[in-house]
Scaffold this active site. Sequence first.
Site, PDB file in Angstrom:
ATOM      1  N   HIS A   1      70.375  -9.329  76.866  1.00  0.00           N
ATOM      2  CA  HIS A   1      69.389  -9.960  75.990  1.00  0.00           C
ATOM      3  C   HIS A   1      68.515 -10.973  76.732  1.00  0.00           C
ATOM      4  O   HIS A   1      67.376 -11.227  76.327  1.00  0.00           O
ATOM      5  CB  HIS A   1      70.085 -10.639  74.813  1.00  0.00           C
ATOM      6  CG  HIS A   1      70.746  -9.672  73.888  1.00  0.00           C
ATOM      7  ND1 HIS A   1      71.572 -10.070  72.856  1.00  0.00           N
ATOM      8  CD2 HIS A   1      70.720  -8.307  73.830  1.00  0.00           C
ATOM      9  CE1 HIS A   1      72.022  -9.004  72.212  1.00  0.00           C
ATOM     10  NE2 HIS A   1      71.522  -7.934  72.789  1.00  0.00           N
TER      11      HIS A   1
ATOM     12  N   PHE B   1      78.649  -7.917  74.395  1.00  0.00           N
ATOM     13  CA  PHE B   1      78.273  -8.472  75.703  1.00  0.00           C
ATOM     14  C   PHE B   1      76.797  -8.844  75.810  1.00  0.00           C
ATOM     15  O   PHE B   1      76.201  -8.743  76.883  1.00  0.00           O
ATOM     16  CB  PHE B   1      78.638  -7.486  76.825  1.00  0.00           C
ATOM     17  CG  PHE B   1      79.992  -6.863  76.662  1.00  0.00           C
ATOM     18  CD1 PHE B   1      81.125  -7.646  76.489  1.00  0.00           C
ATOM     19  CD2 PHE B   1      80.145  -5.487  76.648  1.00  0.00           C
ATOM     20  CE1 PHE B   1      82.374  -7.077  76.316  1.00  0.00           C
ATOM     21  CE2 PHE B   1      81.400  -4.907  76.478  1.00  0.00           C
ATOM     22  CZ  PHE B   1      82.510  -5.707  76.307  1.00  0.00           C
ATOM     23  N   CYS B   2      76.199  -9.293  74.693  1.00  0.00           N
ATOM     24  CA  CYS B   2      74.778  -9.664  74.684  1.00  0.00           C
ATOM     25  C   CYS B   2      73.916  -8.539  75.248  1.00  0.00           C
ATOM     26  O   CYS B   2      72.909  -8.779  75.930  1.00  0.00           O
ATOM     27  CB  CYS B   2      74.549 -10.965  75.460  1.00  0.00           C
ATOM     28  SG  CYS B   2      75.252 -12.409  74.652  1.00  0.00           S
ATOM     29  N   ALA B   3      74.334  -7.317  74.965  1.00  0.00           N
ATOM     30  CA  ALA B   3      73.562  -6.128  75.348  1.00  0.00           C
ATOM     31  C   ALA B   3      73.762  -5.093  74.246  1.00  0.00           C
ATOM     32  O   ALA B   3      74.212  -3.979  74.482  1.00  0.00           O
ATOM     33  CB  ALA B   3      74.013  -5.594  76.696  1.00  0.00           C
TER      34      ALA B   3
END
Length: 479
Positions: free
Chosen positions: A145, A391-393
């Site tokens: 992100h 995982f901020c993805a």
Amino acid sequence: MSAQPTAAAVSAAPAAAAGSADCSADPSCEPLPVLGRDVTVPLVTGGEVTYAALDYGASAPALQRVWDDVAAYAPYYGSVHRGAGYLSQLSTDLFENSREVVADFLGCRPGDQVVFTRSTTDSLNLLAQVLPADCQVFVFETEHHASLLPWRDARVTYLNAPRTPQQAVETLERALADRDPHGPALVCVTGASNVTGELWPVRELAAAAHAHGARIVLDAAQLAPHHPVDIAELDVDWVAFSGHKLYAPFGSGVLAGRADWLQEAEPYLAGGGASRKVARRTDGGVDVEWHTTAARHEAGSPNVIGVYSIASACKALTEAGFDALVEREQRLVRRVLDGLAEVEQVKVLSLFGEDAARVSVISFVVEGWNSSHFAAALSAEYGIGVRDGLFCAHPLVRTLLGSSPQDPGECGAPEGDPGERSLNAIRVSFGAGTPDEHLERFLRAVKELVTDGARWNYRTEEGRCVPDTSAAGTAGAAA
């Protein structure tokens, strides 16, 4: 450290040589000493165990060398770019010498600038703020992100997840060929995925970008701690990374590369340090002349401790023999992948296939297990710290799990039974400070949990899966 050190002495020869290790001659040498390597944690089943920190992908433990360097400097802490006193001048020299160390570590070209920031996220948001008007940004949906989201004032083209490195290059080339060739353009790409650890074809992507008149920024947050990064060799325009993934403490980052867009834009933050001259006008307003150096985007009192810690980490990795550290890490990656392959219920996530080159970041799911439940059991019953979630993805993990964008999912455990399937995964990540034993314990724990199940009951609390320490939970576990 001497009673009155020079800045060059502090920067070039910190008092921490005893805290480093030389791996240049032996790739199987001991891991580099890190903080917390002897910390013990309680197990829910009773007793204590040495903590196995296997969440380097989020934050790597600080190298002992780095911590000792910072401690040696701390008594000489002073204001930076602000004072005439000895400590202020020493701290200023240390700060600027650190900039040179980082530039050397990254192979910066003549004319490149090294700007110190708070993190990779901050670095990329800084770059987003200095884009020329009407700039078009190209970014793969597979990005973290920090790379995916900062481009709010630009025209953004999101590219679909490629399934091979060659497909990544071809996808970018097609997108760039369709753009307006007269306007500015920027490509943002990771060097190593924070989800799969897979290496991206950065040099080839840079060549494609430049062939179509675009520039490229490399998110090296996951690459720089595990693999040498050379701006000139990769031919990228900028590199961004974080100190807290490069074995330094929290709160510092780097944006390094071409100076022109940085010099031409308004400062990222307006304030002292960024301004070269400020004068009142006759009409009552204020005229400001901004610095054209990196200081233009470093307003306020800088984080000299964080900056020095990054420089210390860069030097420690170089002096230990980075190539040999990479070789040792690759041996550990192969061991973990082989061990997980022995458990048929485990599925390792990958974009480019099982033979893809990768750094030591591996995500997986376990058939029949909620990923948060599995990660909680690793921690509570084995003293192993991993990460679970998206995982901020989020777009990438959804793609890897074969879900649609509308499927529910969050970064923690879902409400309800912790055994239910959830839209998240488990990530194990390690590096230069990881002992072999920690990975052997991890593999043993995975096999035992899959074969025998958890030895304790778990419940969801504030979005996290945690051991149930109530009387009912304890009794259920004992039964």
